[in-house]
Design an enzyme around this catalytic site. Structure first.
Site, PDB file in Angstrom:
ATOM      1  N   ASN A   1       0.848  -1.282   0.036  1.00  0.00           N
ATOM      2  CA  ASN A   1       0.000  -0.093   0.028  1.00  0.00           C
ATOM      3  C   ASN A   1       0.966   1.328   0.136  1.00  0.00           C
ATOM      4  OD1 ASN A   1      -2.526   1.424   0.197  1.00  0.00           O
ATOM      5  ND2 ASN A   1      -1.885   1.798   2.378  1.00  0.00           N
TER       6      ASN A   1
ATOM      7  N   HIS B   1       0.796   5.171   1.497  1.00  0.00           N
ATOM      8  CA  HIS B   1       0.073   6.289   2.199  1.00  0.00           C
ATOM      9  C   HIS B   1       0.657   7.578   2.330  1.00  0.00           C
ATOM     10  CE1 HIS B   1      -2.488   7.119   5.618  1.00  0.00           C
ATOM     11  NE2 HIS B   1      -1.480   7.734   6.099  1.00  0.00           N
TER      12      HIS B   1
ATOM     13  N   SER C   1       4.625   6.879   2.307  1.00  0.00           N
ATOM     14  CA  SER C   1       5.410   5.719   2.695  1.00  0.00           C
ATOM     15  C   SER C   1       4.640   4.659   1.891  1.00  0.00           C
ATOM     16  CB  SER C   1       5.060   5.296   4.281  1.00  0.00           C
ATOM     17  OG  SER C   1       5.290   6.284   4.947  1.00  0.00           O
TER      18      SER C   1
ATOM     19  N   ASP D   1      -2.840   0.854   8.045  1.00  0.00           N
ATOM     20  CA  ASP D   1      -1.618   1.755   7.826  1.00  0.00           C
ATOM     21  C   ASP D   1      -0.628   1.650   8.937  1.00  0.00           C
ATOM     22  OD1 ASP D   1      -3.099   3.065   5.830  1.00  0.00           O
ATOM     23  OD2 ASP D   1      -3.855   4.654   7.267  1.00  0.00           O
TER      24      ASP D   1
HETATM   25  C1  GRF Z   1      -2.656   8.904  -2.771  1.00  0.00           C
HETATM   26  O1  GRF Z   1      -2.307  10.078  -1.970  1.00  0.00           O
HETATM   27  C2  GRF Z   1      -2.327   7.706  -1.932  1.00  0.00           C
HETATM   28  O2  GRF Z   1      -1.245   7.645  -1.054  1.00  0.00           O
HETATM   29  C3  GRF Z   1      -3.661   7.610  -1.116  1.00  0.00           C
HETATM   30  O3  GRF Z   1      -4.796   8.143  -1.904  1.00  0.00           O
HETATM   31  C4  GRF Z   1      -4.232   8.969  -3.046  1.00  0.00           C
HETATM   32  C5  GRF Z   1      -4.745   8.133  -4.201  1.00  0.00           C
HETATM   33  O4  GRF Z   1      -4.483   8.948  -5.141  1.00  0.00           O
HETATM   34  N1  GRF Z   1      -3.851   6.223  -0.340  1.00  0.00           N
HETATM   35  P1  GRF Z   1      -4.304   8.277  -6.501  1.00  0.00           P
HETATM   36  O5  GRF Z   1      -5.739   7.584  -6.895  1.00  0.00           O
HETATM   37  O6  GRF Z   1      -3.226   7.435  -6.680  1.00  0.00           O
HETATM   38  O7  GRF Z   1      -4.263   9.478  -7.427  1.00  0.00           O
END
Ligand code: GRF
Length: 217
Positions: A107, A109, A136, A145
């Site tokens: 994932n 984050h 991260s 998370d």
């Molecule tokens: C990103 O900031 C990611 O880290 C978070 O949600 C957002 C998703 O953006 N989990 P995208 O759909 O990849 O443009």
């Protein structure tokens, strides 16, 4: 070459960064499919335009999380991926799902974990007055998370920042570290062993993982 499935909920810019890296020849993986939990996820069109098979498993069609997780796993397993990549996937996954993909579920984050798990990370970072923020990549565990961290990129928080400018600065780094982490996995250099990240990477080769203000955008 390993294959992967990417899970999205919305815009899909991290997914697009992975597709772009594959297109440039920087990421030796086959993207076997993109799965969204929302039919209106904008990233679905981006994936389809790149010739990647897509499907929707709409969480609203299921009685509960266990039923949704099972349907999601079925859609993923139809592609038989080596790695499952959450890229802005906005559903909490249950323990059975996480166990099924243990050690091959990543994932991204938008914070320097373990700071600011959950939502609205940029707003919370500004409210706390932190001077360094970032993103991260981590292995997913049942603890939201809080899985073992693979790589982080740090950016400065500027006095002039609002939520939008800070989010944009962090997002630019997300688009760098996610393809990098997936490449390490694809090259067999990244593993989860007994709950700890083992990563055979020369850290000095990636000095930009802490991004100086002048280069952070
Ligand atoms: C990103 O900031 C990611 O880290 C978070 O949600 C957002 C998703 O953006 N989990 P995208 O759909 O990849 O443009």
């Amino acid at each position: 070459m390993i294959s992967l499935v990417i899970l999205i909920s919305g815009r899909g810019s991290n997914m697009a960064a992975l597709l772009d890296a594959v297109g440039r020849g920087d990421l030796p993986v086959r993207i076997a499919g993109v799965v969204a939990n929302r039919p209106d996820a904008a990233g679905l069109a981006t994936a389809a335009a790149a010739g990647v098979p897509t499907c929707v498993v709409d969480h609203r069609a299921f009685a509960g999380r266990a039923e949704f997780d099972a349907a999601l796993a079925e859609a993923i397993d139809a592609c038989a991926p080596d790695l499952v990549v959450l890229a802005g996937f906005m559903r909490i996954l249950g323990e059975a799902f996480v166990q099924r993909y243990a050690g091959r579920l990543l994932n991204i984050h938008p914070s320097l974990l373990p700071a600011f798990p959950g939502l609205h990370t940029h707003r919370r970072a500004l409210a706390e007055g932190v001077r360094i923020h970032g993103c991260s990549v981590h292995f997913v565990t049942a603890d939201l998370d809080h899985g073992p961290i693979v790589v982080q990129a740090a950016v400065p928080v500027l006095d002039s920042d609002d939520e939008e400018t800070l989010a944009a600065r962090v997002l630019a780094q997300e688009h760098r570290i996610y393809p990098l982490a997936v490449r390490w996995f694809a090259e067999g250099r990244l593993q989860l062993r007994q709950g700890r990240v083992v990563c055979a990477v020369e850290q000095a080769a990636h000095p930009w993982l802490i991004v100086p203000a002048s280069a952070a955008g």
